[in-house]
Design a protein around this motif. Sequence first.
Motif, short mmCIF file in Angstrom:
data_model
loop_
_atom_site.label_atom_id
_atom_site.label_comp_id
_atom_site.label_asym_id
_atom_site.label_seq_id
_atom_site.Cartn_x
_atom_site.Cartn_y
_atom_site.Cartn_z
N VAL A 206 0.94 -1.39 -0.16
CA VAL A 206 0.27 -0.10 0.07
C VAL A 206 0.95 1.28 0.12
N LEU A 207 2.22 1.09 0.60
CA LEU A 207 2.77 2.42 0.73
C LEU A 207 3.32 2.68 -0.70
N ASP A 208 3.34 1.94 -1.61
CA ASP A 208 3.83 2.24 -3.02
C ASP A 208 2.83 2.78 -4.00
N LEU A 209 1.62 3.03 -3.36
CA LEU A 209 0.48 3.52 -4.28
C LEU A 209 0.77 5.08 -4.18
N THR A 210 0.57 5.69 -5.33
CA THR A 210 0.64 7.12 -5.73
C THR A 210 -0.79 7.69 -5.63
N GLU A 211 -0.77 8.95 -5.51
CA GLU A 211 -2.13 9.68 -5.42
C GLU A 211 -2.79 9.36 -6.65
N LEU A 214 -4.50 6.01 -6.16
CA LEU A 214 -5.94 6.18 -5.28
C LEU A 214 -7.07 6.63 -6.06
N ILE A 215 -6.75 7.77 -6.70
CA ILE A 215 -7.74 8.44 -7.88
C ILE A 215 -8.39 7.32 -8.71
N GLU A 216 -7.44 6.80 -9.35
CA GLU A 216 -7.89 5.58 -10.13
C GLU A 216 -8.73 4.70 -9.48
N LYS A 217 -8.16 4.13 -8.56
CA LYS A 217 -9.01 3.13 -7.71
C LYS A 217 -10.49 3.83 -7.30
N PHE A 218 -10.43 4.79 -6.90
CA PHE A 218 -11.65 5.73 -6.43
C PHE A 218 -12.61 5.66 -7.78
N ASP A 219 -11.96 6.18 -8.95
CA ASP A 219 -12.99 6.17 -9.95
C ASP A 219 -13.50 4.86 -10.40
N ILE A 220 -12.73 3.88 -10.32
CA ILE A 220 -13.42 2.44 -10.70
C ILE A 220 -14.43 2.21 -9.66
N GLY A 221 -14.24 2.38 -8.48
CA GLY A 221 -15.27 1.88 -7.42
C GLY A 221 -16.51 2.85 -7.56
N VAL A 222 -16.41 4.08 -8.05
CA VAL A 222 -17.50 4.78 -8.18
C VAL A 222 -18.37 4.44 -9.28
N SER A 223 -17.68 3.94 -10.48
CA SER A 223 -18.27 3.52 -11.68
C SER A 223 -19.04 2.16 -11.22
N MET A 224 -18.30 1.18 -10.64
CA MET A 224 -18.87 0.07 -10.13
C MET A 224 -20.40 0.21 -9.35
#
Length: 322
Positions: A206-211, A214-224
Amino acid sequence: MAVKTSKAEKKVAYDQKLCQLLDQYSQVLIVAADNVGSNQLQNIRKGLRGDSVVLMGKNTMMKRTIRLHTEKTGNNAFLNLIPLLVGNVGLIFTKGDLKEVSEEVAKYKVGAPARVGLVAPIDVVVPPGNTGLDPSQTSFFQVLNIPTKINKGTVEIITPVELIKKGEKVGSSEAALLAKLGIRPFSYGLVVLSVYDNGSVFSPEVLDLTEEDLIEKFDIGVSMVTALSLSISYPTLAAAPHMFINGYKNALAIAVATDYTFAQAEQVKEYLKDPTKFAVAAAPVASEAAASAPAGGAAPVEEKKEEPAEESDDDMGFSLFD
């Protein structure tokens, strides 16, 4: 003469130190310390000195101290550390950036030879080329089925050979061959297994995740969430705009097909009755787009206006429309 401390006194001192660290720090890295020597560990302590403290010890002692500290302070968040204290592990308490501390720990890896009976952490591949060994050493290669040839009085390996696979134990022949070739295939250091941050425990990846990640994963979650909400007609904050638009489209379709109307449909119905009104409304938009276009884009239009082909018909006295 220095007074030798007893085991009981050492335990009390250790408990006090760990409790003090638990009070002062809210971030902890749980690290594996397999095959890490004392000198290497000392270098790691020096490198992390400042914002971080490395604490090693027996798992039973650490678990006991954490439980007692939890009962004393009522902070049950530290109980999440207990399931992580398995195997040869240590704790790095830090107030710095977790990613930076993790990267600093990774710098202190030391190369190590392949010892007999050791479980290989990686695949070991012997590269092709001249080994510098005399022909009397070919027995090692024959035992391990490594193709060789004699070149200028020395043994040369013809093709790369996967000598040891990850997870296998190192045999005596493999260890002897790697020692003769001067290959130190393994490297050891503290390996971050888990991260504790204010009661939350997560993987070090998780420490290797960039901003951006995180934004990309959030967008995917909102789309789902949006897709699921629309498919089952369940209103959510993510799906509400789409539901309003779809509802407006359905109401507009009914208004267009019937005499029923409402404020938001009147302009559309006027355009359908008289398309010239739409052309008039769209003209300012087109002129603005033309004005904002680059200067180079307008040149071809001007050239077309200057073509005299159509103007010569009237001059010669026979118009195409007379």
